[in-house]
Scaffold this motif. Structure first.
Motif, PDB file in Angstrom:
ATOM      1  N   LEU A 172       5.890  42.735   0.652  1.00 15.08           N
ATOM      2  CA  LEU A 172       6.949  43.471   1.288  1.00 15.08           C
ATOM      3  C   LEU A 172       6.804  44.763   1.515  1.00 15.08           C
ATOM      4  O   LEU A 172       6.792  45.419   2.782  1.00 15.08           O
ATOM      5  N   VAL A 173       6.276  45.658   0.694  1.00 18.18           N
ATOM      6  CA  VAL A 173       6.196  47.047   0.723  1.00 18.18           C
ATOM      7  C   VAL A 173       5.033  47.457   1.382  1.00 18.18           C
ATOM      8  O   VAL A 173       4.802  48.293   2.462  1.00 18.18           O
ATOM      9  N   VAL A 174       3.816  46.582   1.199  1.00 22.85           N
ATOM     10  CA  VAL A 174       2.397  46.920   2.233  1.00 22.85           C
ATOM     11  C   VAL A 174       2.933  46.678   3.535  1.00 22.85           C
ATOM     12  O   VAL A 174       2.279  47.383   4.510  1.00 22.85           O
ATOM     13  N   ALA A 175       3.650  45.647   3.918  1.00 25.20           N
ATOM     14  CA  ALA A 175       3.863  45.557   5.407  1.00 25.20           C
ATOM     15  C   ALA A 175       5.118  46.209   5.822  1.00 25.20           C
ATOM     16  O   ALA A 175       5.010  46.471   7.145  1.00 25.20           O
ATOM     17  N   ASP A 176       5.905  46.686   5.178  1.00 24.88           N
ATOM     18  CA  ASP A 176       6.918  47.905   5.467  1.00 24.88           C
ATOM     19  C   ASP A 176       6.897  49.268   4.476  1.00 24.88           C
ATOM     20  O   ASP A 176       7.581  49.091   3.425  1.00 24.88           O
TER      21      ASP A 176
END
Length: 396
Positions: free
Chosen positions: A262-266
């Motif tokens: 999730l944090v890699v994508a956002d």
């Protein structure tokens, strides 16, 4: 025998320290005011209790010491060590430090933090594996504080090892000797150098500081001991806790690959990822206070002069404050965790720790969107106040 009497919590027990959450859960539910007969201390584990005691410095003083061993030994607070003082001395010393660690100086550090991340992380790209703690997390905070204070890089590695070793518990019992009174000694050569070579930096600001002493009413400057203890406190507190935070970021995101994705994508989730990690795995999960008068807690009387430990790590997993608290959720909405405390003793270095954690995570994710852990080589460091990894091998 009631279930509550079977609970045993001991901050010096390495087995408990490996995973304290089950015993903390039982304490919250069955013994919200826990008493340890062996070491003669009380412990509170619920969020509401930790919060209330944190702000009531008049009843629960920090002035007797910040470590249980320090309190029991009756070691006087070293001059300038404001985390072991209460108002008005605490406020006087903290205000002086706030003038030396200005928002402008912290802002300038942002670029330096990013440069240092690149210095450590770039050579690791394509390596296949590295130790997150030894190769990065234990190095970065020392260099950052060094840049803030004005201490040369070549001296920092030795200092880092001294700080970590002085905090480490050699056995599963309290340290017989405390090194806290000499916390500033390693920095004495730099103080003398700065007196002869003033600059626009932290040490020079402290050397030139003038203030009204709240105890004597006199106008004066800081003593050498006060200045050195300021510096020692920054290193001991800022370096150790921030290093463990970075380690916990690596550990929790590896354990929760869905959250990492999730944090890699956002990348807008990075801030909340740091906050959730601070809640979920507290780098400094136990604080010490001493009662100044008899108090009633959960139907029990705690006499004056008794040690009360605040289990911030337990408070941050209290379901009364955080729904589903044992789940790591980087989208969690939270009002406030207790990791940095509350009230007059709110962690002075919280802003810098958050900046370092945010930038470190940004730079890690830019280079390593995925990693696994080799827990066979992982090692927790056991101290009286700090919980986190000394070694944490990652496999790419």
């Amino acid at each position: 025998m009631s279930a509550a009497t079977e609970i045993y919590y001991d901050p010096y027990d390495f087995a408990i320290d490996e995973n304290p959450y089950p015993v903390w859960k039982r304490m919250r539910e069955e013994a919200p005011l826990y008493y340890n007969e062996r070491y003669d201390f009380y412990a509170v584990s619920r969020y509401a209790d930790v919060e209330a005691i944190s702000v009531d410095w008049q009843t629960y003083t920090s002035s007797k010491g910040i470590l249980m061993e320090m309190v029991k030994a009756g070691i006087p607070t070293p001059p300038g060590l404001f985390i072991a003082e209460d108002p008005p001395e605490h406020d006087m010393h903290r205000l002086i430090l706030s003038r030396a660690v200005t928002p402008k100086r912290v802002l300038v550090l942002e670029n330096r933090i990013r440069e240092l991340c690149a210095e450590y992380l770039d050579p690791l790209v394509g390596s296949g594996r590295f130790d997150l703690m030894q190769d990065f997390a234990s190095q970065l905070p020392m260099r950052v504080i060094g840049a803030l204070v004005g201490i040369p890089d070549e001296y920092l590695l030795t200092l880092r090892d001294q700080v970590e070793e002085s905090a480490r518990l050699k056995e599963e019992k309290p340290q017989e000797e405390q090194r806290l009174p000499s916390i500033g000694e390693p920095y004495a050569p730099f103080l003398e150098f700065k007196k002869a070579n003033p600059a626009d930096d932290f040490l020079t600001t402290l050397i030139e500081a003038r203030f009204k002493d709240v105890l004597t009413g006199e106008q004066r400057g800081l003593s050498d001991a006060e200045i050195l203890n300021y510096v020692g406190m920054l290193y001991a507190a800022g370096v150790e806790t921030t290093a463990r935070l970075i380690g916990w970021l690596g550990k929790t995101l590896a354990d929760n690959p869905d959250q990492r994705a999730l944090v890699v994508a956002d990348k807008s989730l990075i801030h909340n990822t740091v906050e959730e990690t601070l809640r979920y795995e507290v780098p400094s999960p136990i604080q010490v206070r001493v009662t100044t008068r008899p108090v009633e807690l959960h139907g029990q009387t705690v006499e004056a002069g008794k040690i009360v430990t605040l289990l911030t790590g337990a408070a941050n997993r209290d379901p009364a404050a955080f729904p589903d608290p044992d789940t790591f959720d980087i989208r969690r909405k939270m009002d406030a965790h207790m990791t940095f405390g509350k009230g007059v003793h709110y962690c002075f270095g919280a802003a810098l720790a958050r900046i370092e954690g945010r930038i470190a995570l940004e730079e890690i994710l830019d280079r390593f969107p995925k990693w696994d852990l080799d827990l066979s080589g992982a090692e927790l460091i056991h101290t009286a106040t700090i919980r986190g990894y000394h070694k944490l091998p990652v496999v790419l």
